[in-house]
Enzyme design. Sequence first.
Site, PDB file in Angstrom:
ATOM      1  N   SER A  60       1.136  -3.093   7.053  1.00 37.82           N
ATOM      2  CA  SER A  60       1.720  -2.479   5.845  1.00 37.82           C
ATOM      3  C   SER A  60       3.237  -2.457   5.956  1.00 37.82           C
ATOM      4  O   SER A  60       3.956  -2.769   4.993  1.00 37.82           O
ATOM      5  CB  SER A  60       1.215  -1.043   5.675  1.00 37.82           C
ATOM      6  OG  SER A  60      -0.186  -0.997   5.571  1.00 37.82           O
ATOM      7  N   ALA A 154      -1.432  -3.405   1.547  1.00 41.60           N
ATOM      8  CA  ALA A 154      -0.583  -2.441   2.260  1.00 41.60           C
ATOM      9  C   ALA A 154      -1.032  -1.030   1.892  1.00 41.60           C
ATOM     10  O   ALA A 154      -1.275  -0.741   0.715  1.00 41.60           O
ATOM     11  CB  ALA A 154       0.869  -2.637   1.881  1.00 41.60           C
ATOM     12  N   LYS A 155      -1.131  -0.180   2.901  1.00 36.92           N
ATOM     13  CA  LYS A 155      -1.442   1.230   2.627  1.00 36.92           C
ATOM     14  C   LYS A 155      -0.097   1.942   2.503  1.00 36.92           C
ATOM     15  O   LYS A 155       0.427   2.495   3.471  1.00 36.92           O
ATOM     16  CB  LYS A 155      -2.309   1.800   3.752  1.00 36.92           C
ATOM     17  CG  LYS A 155      -2.916   3.149   3.436  1.00 36.92           C
ATOM     18  CD  LYS A 155      -4.007   3.502   4.442  1.00 36.92           C
ATOM     19  CE  LYS A 155      -4.455   4.945   4.303  1.00 36.92           C
ATOM     20  NZ  LYS A 155      -5.048   5.282   2.996  1.00 36.92           N
ATOM     21  N   ALA A 156       0.468   1.857   1.306  1.00 42.47           N
ATOM     22  CA  ALA A 156       1.817   2.358   1.073  1.00 42.47           C
ATOM     23  C   ALA A 156       1.778   3.631   0.247  1.00 42.47           C
ATOM     24  O   ALA A 156       0.937   3.771  -0.643  1.00 42.47           O
ATOM     25  CB  ALA A 156       2.641   1.294   0.348  1.00 42.47           C
ATOM     26  N   TYR A 160      -0.272   5.461  -3.987  1.00 45.28           N
ATOM     27  CA  TYR A 160      -1.091   6.646  -4.224  1.00 45.28           C
ATOM     28  C   TYR A 160      -0.628   7.440  -5.440  1.00 45.28           C
ATOM     29  O   TYR A 160      -1.247   8.441  -5.794  1.00 45.28           O
ATOM     30  CB  TYR A 160      -1.205   7.470  -2.929  1.00 45.28           C
ATOM     31  CG  TYR A 160      -2.101   6.683  -1.974  1.00 45.28           C
ATOM     32  CD1 TYR A 160      -3.462   6.925  -1.930  1.00 45.28           C
ATOM     33  CD2 TYR A 160      -1.596   5.616  -1.239  1.00 45.28           C
ATOM     34  CE1 TYR A 160      -4.293   6.155  -1.139  1.00 45.28           C
ATOM     35  CE2 TYR A 160      -2.421   4.835  -0.440  1.00 45.28           C
ATOM     36  CZ  TYR A 160      -3.772   5.108  -0.396  1.00 45.28           C
ATOM     37  OH  TYR A 160      -4.600   4.329   0.367  1.00 45.28           O
TER      38      TYR A 160
END
Length: 307
Positions: A60, A154-156, A160
Site C-alpha cells: 500500500s 491499497a489499504k489507504a 475509507y
Amino acid sequence: MHHDIWFNGKLVPYEKATLHVLSHVVHYGSSVFEGIRCYDTERGSGVFRLREHIRRLFDSAKIYRMTIPYTIEELEAATLETIASSGLKACYIRPVVYRGMGSLGVNPLKNDVETVIAVWEWGAYLGPEALESGVDVHVASWSRMAPNTFPAMAKAGGNYLNASLVKMDAVLNGYNEGIMLNKEGYVAEGSGENLFIIRDGVIYTAPSSLSILPGITRDTVITLASELGYRVEERQIPREALYIADELFFTGTAAEVTPIRSVDKHVIGSGKRGPITTEIQNAFFEVIKKGNDPHGWLTAVPVNAAV
Ligand code: PMP
C-alpha cells in the site's frame, strides 16, 4: 484500558502518541494501514498471518510512493513487541503509516512519513451474535471506487471515506453492513469485508482484479475451502445472484467469517448460517482457537517480552 503505542521506533504511553493538526494526513487522508488480529489460542497467543499483513502495508505504501523507514522484519518485531508490552493475550493490531508535517500542498513528497502500531481489545466486529445468526445487509447505493480512480489494492485511509458512507447508510437504514457493487454493477465487497457466495455447493467470490481489497481472510478461506474439497471460483457476480444464493458470508480480519442471513430483505437460504459456511468457520476456528496451524499462519507472541 489504554496500551503503549509504538511510535516511530519506540513504545510511548498512549497519551504521548499524538500528531500535529497540520499533518498532511489530517487534510488529505494520506495514510496506509493494516488490521491484524492476535488470537489467544489453546497453544498460546499467535498473530494471524503477520507476514502477509505487513507485506500488504508495504505494498500500500509503495503504491502511494511512501517510503517506510523500516524493514518488514523490523515492523513484524515491533508488532510483537507492542502486543507483548500490552499484556493482552488477544487483540486487534493497527499499524498505520501516514504523511506528517511538511508542506500543506497536495504534493506530499517532502512530508515526514510516520509509523505507528497500536493494539486494543476488539470483539466480534459485526456484533456478538453475528458469527452464529448472521447479519442483515443491503446493497449500498455508493459504489466501490472505479479502476484507475483510487487504487483498490491499497489499504489507504482515504478509501475509507467511501467505506464509511456505505457503513453509515447501512446502519441508518437498519442494516449491519452494505455490499458495494463495482463500476460495472457487479458485486465487489462490504465496506470492510470481502464476500463469498455459495450456490449448489460451489463457492464464488469476486476476482481481485475487480476493485476489491485482496483480503487475507479471503485468501485463507479460499485455501481452507479448497482443502475441504469445495470448488472455489473467482468470477464476476451479478447483484441478483446474491438474492438466490444458498449461502452468503463476509470475510475479514475484524469480521472473521460472518454469515449473511438477508440481503435487501431477501432471506438467504434458510435464513440461518448454512452448512458450508459452518464448515469453513469451523476450519478457521480450528486454527485461531485451537492453534492447530498446518500452514504456519500464526506467529507466536514472545511471552518473555511481556511486562
Ligand atoms: N475489504 C475491505 C474494504 C476491507 O477494509 C477489509 C479489511 N481489511 C477486507 C476487505 C478484508 O481484508 P482482510 O481479510 O485482509 O482483513
